[in-house]
Design a protein around this motif. Structure first.
Motif, short mmCIF file in Angstrom:
data_model
loop_
_atom_site.label_atom_id
_atom_site.label_comp_id
_atom_site.label_asym_id
_atom_site.label_seq_id
_atom_site.Cartn_x
_atom_site.Cartn_y
_atom_site.Cartn_z
N ASN A 1 0.81 -1.21 0.00
CA ASN A 1 0.00 0.00 0.00
C ASN A 1 0.85 1.27 0.00
O ASN A 1 0.74 2.11 0.89
N PRO A 2 1.69 1.41 -1.03
CA PRO A 2 2.62 2.56 -1.01
C PRO A 2 1.92 3.90 -1.12
O PRO A 2 2.49 4.93 -0.77
N GLU A 3 0.66 3.88 -1.59
CA GLU A 3 -0.03 5.15 -1.76
C GLU A 3 -0.60 5.66 -0.43
O GLU A 3 -1.19 6.72 -0.37
N ILE A 4 -0.37 4.88 0.61
CA ILE A 4 -0.88 5.31 1.92
C ILE A 4 0.26 5.71 2.83
O ILE A 4 1.26 5.00 2.96
N LYS A 5 0.12 6.88 3.42
CA LYS A 5 1.16 7.37 4.32
C LYS A 5 1.02 6.66 5.66
O LYS A 5 -0.06 6.64 6.25
N ILE A 6 2.10 6.06 6.11
CA ILE A 6 2.04 5.30 7.36
C ILE A 6 3.14 5.77 8.30
O ILE A 6 4.30 5.89 7.90
N THR A 7 2.75 6.07 9.51
CA THR A 7 3.74 6.51 10.49
C THR A 7 3.62 5.63 11.72
O THR A 7 2.52 5.35 12.18
N TYR B 1 8.93 4.34 11.82
CA TYR B 1 8.72 4.45 10.38
C TYR B 1 7.98 5.74 10.09
O TYR B 1 6.98 6.04 10.74
N GLU B 2 8.47 6.46 9.09
CA GLU B 2 7.69 7.58 8.57
C GLU B 2 7.68 7.35 7.07
O GLU B 2 8.61 7.73 6.37
N LEU B 3 6.65 6.67 6.61
CA LEU B 3 6.62 6.23 5.21
C LEU B 3 5.70 7.14 4.41
O LEU B 3 4.48 7.10 4.57
N PRO B 4 6.28 7.99 3.58
CA PRO B 4 5.44 8.90 2.80
C PRO B 4 4.74 8.16 1.68
O PRO B 4 5.12 7.04 1.34
N GLN B 5 3.76 8.83 1.11
CA GLN B 5 3.07 8.29 -0.05
C GLN B 5 4.08 8.17 -1.20
O GLN B 5 4.83 9.11 -1.46
N THR B 6 4.12 7.03 -1.86
CA THR B 6 5.12 6.87 -2.91
C THR B 6 4.75 5.72 -3.83
O THR B 6 3.59 5.28 -3.84
N ASN B 7 5.73 5.21 -4.61
CA ASN B 7 5.46 4.05 -5.47
C ASN B 7 5.98 2.77 -4.81
O ASN B 7 6.61 2.82 -3.76
N HIS B 8 5.73 1.64 -5.46
CA HIS B 8 6.10 0.36 -4.87
C HIS B 8 7.59 0.24 -4.56
O HIS B 8 7.99 -0.16 -3.49
N ILE C 1 9.47 -0.05 -0.83
CA ILE C 1 10.33 -1.16 -0.39
C ILE C 1 11.63 -0.60 0.19
O ILE C 1 12.09 -1.01 1.25
N VAL C 2 12.18 0.37 -0.52
CA VAL C 2 13.44 0.96 -0.06
C VAL C 2 13.23 1.72 1.25
O VAL C 2 14.05 1.64 2.17
N ASP C 3 12.10 2.43 1.35
CA ASP C 3 11.83 3.15 2.60
C ASP C 3 11.70 2.19 3.78
O ASP C 3 12.08 2.50 4.91
N VAL C 4 11.14 1.03 3.52
CA VAL C 4 10.93 0.08 4.62
C VAL C 4 12.22 -0.64 4.98
O VAL C 4 12.54 -0.82 6.15
N PHE C 5 12.99 -1.03 3.97
CA PHE C 5 14.15 -1.89 4.27
C PHE C 5 15.50 -1.21 4.14
O PHE C 5 16.53 -1.83 4.36
N GLY C 6 15.50 0.05 3.79
CA GLY C 6 16.78 0.74 3.76
C GLY C 6 17.33 0.92 2.37
O GLY C 6 17.07 0.12 1.48
#
Ligand code: ADP
Ligand code: MG
Length: 618
Positions: A183-189, A198-205, A209-214
């Motif tokens: 669900n990359p289109e959803i901002k999750i903090t 985690y501060e995961l902005p809205q983005t693409n797939h 993945i890179v935001d989650v795993f580095g």
């Protein structure tokens, strides 16, 4: 006789059912975040205290609930997501059983604030152990906030079996990852004890993945895309050379839902066949889309196992799609097992069987009359100091004509049975003899009793390990300062691990500092290592350390030295020059325990001449 059958009160029934749906704080997080997704939220904030044991707060900007729905939501089998059995075959939402909220409310203190956009005021409901304490109009933001406190307060057995906070938090992080990735289109903090994890902005797939795993994963990812009439697959796989020693980063999703699927997993692993170093696992993130009627998500209460109508066909499609991607990225065709410089796939050695030697590769540049060249191309391979060298001169004298008994290490952490594997052999001089490298993995050299075969990586691990032990014992630690300090960004779990072993790394000669959240700066690396890529060494070191047996970690320092030795040793597939081979052998036999790697594996073996004779007897 009077009747004895009674209906269980709802609260008790809910409490029993809760056990199935809610096993730990992470289950609450999963259910509530899934509800937020189903409510059409574009922003979800998760706030956790003490790994969820004290508080789980989840806020979304979804559709909210009317006052009646807010109350209804806590009833067992209350769901807005299906209304007839037929709907079961067209499920696109995450929830549909209407069990989660009833279950959670049965075993915790739950406060719900919710408001629909079109309403002026919202609703506040407070329930403890299925008992409604408050229901009243309240001022709220659009959307929904759940506050879950004192989870399992009335199920002491469950509460008692909760694991340490680090473990429970890890489960929460895993659940968030499984929801965040598709669900990359959803901002999750995600906050834990007020610190952002985690501060995961809205983005693409890919970016998600890179935001989650580095960031380190970024270079590794290869696109996979395949569309057929039964399934559409899109996703990313890791290149074989980036494969890791742990299985962590392997994800299947179907219609946005995480699933475990050992059968499809095999399809992926088979696609990588012969491309991976031993005991490593590629990352994969595969998102499948298909008609809901072709899958059955109803087989498991927590819904991570999913049945497929066409699983054989899908297996083939996955396999083909991955092979194709690997091929496109030149990973497959570059393999040529019979030429030097190719990737080598080590074959497990079965010493009890007749040994069939593959073609021996001879280094065409080898000239026995050459002076051994100084300096190495192996990158991480290090020469002994001059003092060591002095000790080692003519080391082969030690072996000449005398029976040498190499004892396996007796230190407990080797896990090796010291009554086995006693080698007794005598050695002749090596000088002037050809020492060969076989398959860029083994070093072969004749000895008096037969043919000695040395595993180059394990040998190097042993050499490095003994050097590290020395460094740790000495007062002055040599650190090689980096010309350009490297920053390394980690996922929260790795960052916590690195912090916990940072002091021991300093005593080995690393100069690593924390540099903001989950970011570290590497200013220096151990002087005994020749490190060209410090981030990679640190990353591999963590991987090795994670893989080490947990009981061995009480000897943290030694275990770190072992992990570092494994992380920085010569890789299989490294072509060694003659001088490097000689040096490796010299260094190995200067070790206190040359014939076992620091984690207790065999470094060398001797195939006795009798075996050769036997195999030529007919
Ligand atoms: P299910 O998700 O299986 O329907 P739940 O017990 O999780 O069952 O939720 C019950 C109902 O409560 C949902 O069907 C939905 O209508 C409503 N609901 C739960 N959470 C939210 C939310 N965050 N926003 C809007 N509605 C929600
Ligand atoms: Mg639900």
């Amino acid at each position: 006789m009077s009747d004895i059958i009674q209906l269980l009160p709802d609260a008790v029934a809910n409490q029993i059912a809760a056990g199935e749906v809610i096993q730990r704080p992470a289950s609450v997080v999963k259910e509530l975040v899934e509800n937020a997704l189903d409510a059409g939220a574009t922003e979800i904030t998760i706030n956790i205290k003490d790994a969820g044991k004290t508080l789980i707060q989840i806020t979304d900007n979804g559709c909210g609930m009317s006052p009646t729905d807010a109350r209804m939501a806590f009833e067992r089998h209350a769901t807005s997501k299906i209304s007839s059995a037929n709907d079961l075959f067209a499920i696109r939402t995450m929830g549909f059983r209407g069990e989660a909220l009833a279950s959670i409310a049965a075993i915790a203190d739950v406060e719900l604030r919710t408001k629909m956009t079109e309403d002026e005021v919202g609703t506040l409901i407070h329930i403890i152990g299925s008992e409604v304490k408050t229901q009243e109009p309240a001022a709220c933001n659009n959307g929904t906030t759940f506050l879950i406190k004192n989870l399992f307060f009335n199920v002491p057995a469950r509460r008692k079996f909760l694991k340490a906070n680090t473990t429970e938090l890890k489960h929460i992080i895993w659940e968030i990852q499984r929801i965040a990735l598709p669900n990359p289109e959803i901002k999750i903090t995600l906050f834990h004890n007020n610190a952002p994890l985690y501060e995961l902005p809205q983005t693409n797939h890919r970016k998600r993945i890179v935001d989650v795993f580095g960031k380190n994963l970024n270079n590794s990812l290869v696109l996979v895309e395949e569309e057929t009439s039964i399934v559409k697959i899109k996703g990313f796989i890791g290149q074989p050379k980036y494969a890791r020693k742990t299985m962590g980063e392997q994800f299947f999703f179907v219609n946005g839902r995480y699933m475990r699927h050992p059968y499809f997993h095999k399809a992926v692993m088979l696609s990588y066949e012969q491309l991976l170093p031993p005991n490593t696992f590629p990352s994969y993130f595969l998102f499948m889309e298909m008609a809901p009627a072709d899958i059955d998500i109803n087989v498991h209460p927590t819904k991570t196992e999913i049945k497929f109508e066409n699983d054989r066909a899908i297996w083939q499609i996955i396999h083909a799609a991955i092979r194709e991607s690997l091929g496109k990225h030149n990973v497959v065709p570059s393999i040529d097992f019979d030429q030097s410089g190719s990737i080598d796939i080590p074959v497990p050695q079965k010493t009890n069987e007749n040994i069939v030697f593959p073609d021996i590769q001879i280094n065409p540049e080898y000239n026995p009359f050459d002076e051994p060249k100084q300096g190495t191309s192996g990158g991480s391979y290090n020469k002994p100091t001059s003092a060591e060298k002095k000790n080692l001169e003519n080391w082969e004298d030690l072996y000449r004509g005398t029976q040498l008994i190499l004892k396996p290490e007796t230190q407990s952490f080797t896990g090796q049975n010291s009554s086995e594997n006693l080698y007794a052999h005598s050695m002749e001089q090596f000088s002037g003899k050809k020492i060969l490298q076989l398959k860029q993995k083994y070093i072969l050299t004749p000895v008096k009793s037969g043919l000695m075969v040395i595993d180059q990586k394990r040998a190097h691990e042993r050499i490095l390990f003994e050097k590290f032990l020395e460094v740790m014992k000495s007062d002055s630690v040599a650190s090689q300062q980096q010309l350009f300090p490297q920053t390394i960004e980690m996922n929260p779990a790795d960052s916590a691990l690195l912090k916990s072993i940072l002091n021991d790394l300093l005593s080995l000669g690393f100069d690593i500092r924390e540099f903001g959240k989950d970011t570290f700066i590497i200013n220096g690396t151990p002087g005994v290592l020749d490190v060209s890529s410090p981030e990679l060494i640190v990353e591999k070191l963590l991987e090795e350390y994670k893989n080490s047996p947990v009981d061995a970690r009480s000897k943290a320092k030694e275990q770190i030295a072992i992990s570092l030795a494994k992380a920085s040793a010569l890789e299989y597939g490294t072509e060694l020059k003659q001088a490097e081979i000689d040096q490796l052998i010299d260094d190995l036999f200067a070790c206190a325990t040359p014939n076992f790697s620091p984690d207790g594996k065999k470094v060398l073996t001797i195939f006795p001449i009798e075996d050769f004779e036997k195999s030529f007897s007919k």
